[in-house]
Scaffold this active site. Sequence first.
Site, PDB file in Angstrom:
ATOM      1  N   HIS A 308     -51.273 -22.468  46.437  1.00  0.00           N
ATOM      2  CA  HIS A 308     -50.933 -23.504  47.633  1.00  0.00           C
ATOM      3  C   HIS A 308     -51.963 -23.311  48.741  1.00  0.00           C
ATOM      4  O   HIS A 308     -52.543 -22.489  48.662  1.00  0.00           O
ATOM      5  CB  HIS A 308     -49.641 -22.668  48.171  1.00  0.00           C
ATOM      6  CG  HIS A 308     -48.938 -23.365  49.309  1.00  0.00           C
ATOM      7  ND1 HIS A 308     -49.105 -23.595  50.444  1.00  0.00           N
ATOM      8  CD2 HIS A 308     -47.836 -24.311  48.947  1.00  0.00           C
ATOM      9  CE1 HIS A 308     -48.420 -24.251  51.021  1.00  0.00           C
ATOM     10  NE2 HIS A 308     -47.428 -24.922  50.092  1.00  0.00           N
ATOM     11  N   ASP A 365     -41.989 -23.784  43.510  1.00  0.00           N
ATOM     12  CA  ASP A 365     -41.566 -24.662  42.569  1.00  0.00           C
ATOM     13  C   ASP A 365     -41.799 -23.941  41.208  1.00  0.00           C
ATOM     14  O   ASP A 365     -41.294 -24.420  40.212  1.00  0.00           O
ATOM     15  CB  ASP A 365     -42.579 -25.965  42.145  1.00  0.00           C
ATOM     16  CG  ASP A 365     -42.212 -26.968  43.687  1.00  0.00           C
ATOM     17  OD1 ASP A 365     -41.191 -27.326  43.845  1.00  0.00           O
ATOM     18  OD2 ASP A 365     -43.214 -27.690  44.064  1.00  0.00           O
TER      19      ASP A 365
HETATM   20  N1  CMC Z   1     -53.826 -23.117  38.286  1.00  0.00           N
HETATM   21  C1  CMC Z   1     -55.516 -23.019  37.851  1.00  0.00           C
HETATM   22  N2  CMC Z   1     -56.467 -22.828  38.855  1.00  0.00           N
HETATM   23  C2  CMC Z   1     -55.932 -23.178  40.247  1.00  0.00           C
HETATM   24  C3  CMC Z   1     -54.518 -23.730  40.425  1.00  0.00           C
HETATM   25  C4  CMC Z   1     -53.608 -23.467  39.361  1.00  0.00           C
HETATM   26  N3  CMC Z   1     -52.460 -23.725  39.584  1.00  0.00           N
HETATM   27  N4  CMC Z   1     -54.416 -23.750  41.729  1.00  0.00           N
HETATM   28  C5  CMC Z   1     -55.809 -23.596  42.062  1.00  0.00           C
HETATM   29  N5  CMC Z   1     -56.596 -23.331  41.057  1.00  0.00           N
HETATM   30  C6  CMC Z   1     -58.099 -22.889  41.561  1.00  0.00           C
HETATM   31  C7  CMC Z   1     -58.880 -24.401  41.724  1.00  0.00           C
HETATM   32  O1  CMC Z   1     -59.402 -24.779  40.363  1.00  0.00           O
HETATM   33  C8  CMC Z   1     -60.031 -23.892  42.593  1.00  0.00           C
HETATM   34  O2  CMC Z   1     -60.971 -22.844  41.694  1.00  0.00           O
HETATM   35  P1  CMC Z   1     -62.631 -22.835  42.189  1.00  0.00           P
HETATM   36  O3  CMC Z   1     -62.494 -22.188  43.468  1.00  0.00           O
HETATM   37  O4  CMC Z   1     -62.930 -22.084  41.105  1.00  0.00           O
HETATM   38  O5  CMC Z   1     -63.069 -24.400  42.048  1.00  0.00           O
HETATM   39  C9  CMC Z   1     -59.387 -22.790  43.536  1.00  0.00           C
HETATM   40  O6  CMC Z   1     -58.276 -22.283  42.752  1.00  0.00           O
HETATM   41  C10 CMC Z   1     -58.799 -23.347  44.911  1.00  0.00           C
HETATM   42  O7  CMC Z   1     -57.873 -24.538  44.530  1.00  0.00           O
HETATM   43  P2  CMC Z   1     -57.876 -26.042  45.252  1.00  0.00           P
HETATM   44  O8  CMC Z   1     -57.455 -27.087  44.130  1.00  0.00           O
HETATM   45  O9  CMC Z   1     -59.001 -25.905  46.129  1.00  0.00           O
HETATM   46  O10 CMC Z   1     -56.680 -25.566  46.079  1.00  0.00           O
HETATM   47  P3  CMC Z   1     -55.771 -26.753  46.923  1.00  0.00           P
HETATM   48  O11 CMC Z   1     -55.281 -26.024  48.167  1.00  0.00           O
HETATM   49  O12 CMC Z   1     -56.698 -28.059  47.347  1.00  0.00           O
HETATM   50  O13 CMC Z   1     -54.440 -27.048  46.083  1.00  0.00           O
HETATM   51  C11 CMC Z   1     -52.528 -26.948  44.928  1.00  0.00           C
HETATM   52  C12 CMC Z   1     -53.291 -26.593  46.249  1.00  0.00           C
HETATM   53  C13 CMC Z   1     -51.089 -26.461  45.339  1.00  0.00           C
HETATM   54  C14 CMC Z   1     -52.393 -28.368  44.968  1.00  0.00           C
HETATM   55  C15 CMC Z   1     -53.283 -26.421  43.689  1.00  0.00           C
HETATM   56  O14 CMC Z   1     -52.993 -24.943  43.780  1.00  0.00           O
HETATM   57  C16 CMC Z   1     -52.321 -26.737  42.429  1.00  0.00           C
HETATM   58  O15 CMC Z   1     -52.508 -27.724  42.013  1.00  0.00           O
HETATM   59  N6  CMC Z   1     -51.326 -26.201  41.991  1.00  0.00           N
HETATM   60  C17 CMC Z   1     -50.304 -26.666  41.035  1.00  0.00           C
HETATM   61  C18 CMC Z   1     -49.301 -27.519  41.386  1.00  0.00           C
HETATM   62  C19 CMC Z   1     -48.376 -26.835  42.260  1.00  0.00           C
HETATM   63  O16 CMC Z   1     -47.823 -25.739  41.976  1.00  0.00           O
HETATM   64  N7  CMC Z   1     -47.679 -27.670  43.382  1.00  0.00           N
HETATM   65  C20 CMC Z   1     -46.920 -27.296  44.197  1.00  0.00           C
HETATM   66  C21 CMC Z   1     -47.406 -26.875  45.453  1.00  0.00           C
HETATM   67  S1  CMC Z   1     -45.934 -26.000  46.392  1.00  0.00           S
HETATM   68  C22 CMC Z   1     -44.850 -27.190  46.657  1.00  0.00           C
HETATM   69  C23 CMC Z   1     -45.090 -28.425  47.190  1.00  0.00           C
HETATM   70  O17 CMC Z   1     -46.175 -28.406  48.258  1.00  0.00           O
HETATM   71  O18 CMC Z   1     -44.576 -29.441  47.362  1.00  0.00           O
END
Ligand code: CMC
Length: 431
Positions: A308, A365
């Site tokens: 998140h 989720d």
């Molecule tokens: N699985 C594997 N690696 C992950 C994941 C994941 N679900 N989420 C983040 N990472 C890694 C990412 O690759 C990055 O690694 P590095 O620093 O080595 O490059 C690090 O963690 C930081 O991630 P980010 O993409 O910079 O984080 P963000 O804040 O931009 O994205 C997120 C947040 C929710 C989009 C992302 O965690 C994600 O895609 N999660 C899976 C989808 C999900 O469950 N979404 C629902 C969110 S909660 C409900 C809602 O908002 O609707």
Amino acid sequence: MATRSVTITDNVSGKSVECPVHVGEYGAPVIDIKNLYKELGMFTFDIGYASTASCRSAITYLDGEEGVLLHRGYPIEQLAEKSSFLEVSYLLVNGELPNAAQLDDWTHSIKMHSMTHEHLSRFYQGYRYDAHPMSVLAGVCAAVASYYHSTTDIYNPEHRLMTAKRIIAKMPNLVSKTYRYQSGLPFVYPDNSREYVENFMYMMFSWPTEPYVANPVALRAMNLLLILHADHEQNASTSTVRLAGSAESNPYACVSAGIATLWGKAHGGANEAVIEMLQEIGDVKNIRKFVDRAKDKNDNVRLMGFGHRVYKNYDPRAKIIRQACHDLLDSMNLDQPMFEIAMELERIALEDEYFISRKLYPNVDFYSGLIYQALNIPTSMFTPMFALARSAGWIAQWMEMLGDGDFRIGRPRQLYIGAKQRDYVAVAQRK
Ligand code: CMC
């Protein structure tokens, strides 16, 4: 006491600007950079708004480090245990919990708006039978704008409140028709002798040939899910609703824009993606291999329902849902192998250095889809369920924005990295 400020100095021109720092009730202080461009001729650059507060808000507060979520100051745990979705909607929209008379009045007005114009039912026929329900929902929600020309003056507070009531009241109707159209079932009119959640389940699941008797366990679970999804500060879909609203757009179209944003699997679409992921894993013995793929930067697999932008701790909503999922499966005596996979996946990920070091925890989720599944809601309807709940937050945030004296059209700037100015060349002369 001196007011706090931050001075930003350009080490090339030597010019400085002093930016006031505003301190809210909770959360990180914010640097007010309003004069940055005027004084230094510079913008800020913050992809994904990781360090940018886009507005002032008194609706929801979340502390991502501590895993705290408050609506109008009330902890989500207390609202989840003691409140109802309709009461939480009132709280989001009006700022305070209602007294008994106010709650009665609110419940009554929501009931009075539960119907949709008969015309609107025909919009559904324009979609292919297998259209994704979020596509249908975004369309029909925008179409609601067609019916209220004389009561959608966005600068009239009474019209704004009326719009909020209409959105909250009509969303169960719109969502249930989306499901029934997809399933080839006749649309069901709301029955206002039923309370909000029961009426929604009735419109979703009743058969024209049978009396409908609601399952109290299912109603409680649905009420809980709606409360937990009702609002979540300046997330992507809420920010979209605010941005569209800042252009003085029609509020039903703004909510439709929120629905479009929520559909994405990085946001609300994750609940559907979690179930697809658990199905793909298929068996507890395959979990480690899948987790390895999620850690591999050359593989575009992510653990859906994990991570998140704000929570760097267990999402408090996920904690509540996890327990509710246990209770629901036990009380319905359901054996759900996917729940077992989910729990084992969570255990493995939470012990893994990759997830620990990045503070990736299960989010709301991760477990919500398992509850929807136990309630017989098809996977493609999970995100519309989220939209139904979040529409209360969207419209409360839209109302707050329009009521704020400082409200201006949202218009971000950019760092241009394209071609320098050049002259047009006629097609015959181009190489
Ligand atoms: N699985 C594997 N690696 C992950 C994941 C994941 N679900 N989420 C983040 N990472 C890694 C990412 O690759 C990055 O690694 P590095 O620093 O080595 O490059 C690090 O963690 C930081 O991630 P980010 O993409 O910079 O984080 P963000 O804040 O931009 O994205 C997120 C947040 C929710 C989009 C992302 O965690 C994600 O895609 N999660 C899976 C989808 C999900 O469950 N979404 C629902 C969110 S909660 C409900 C809602 O908002 O609707």
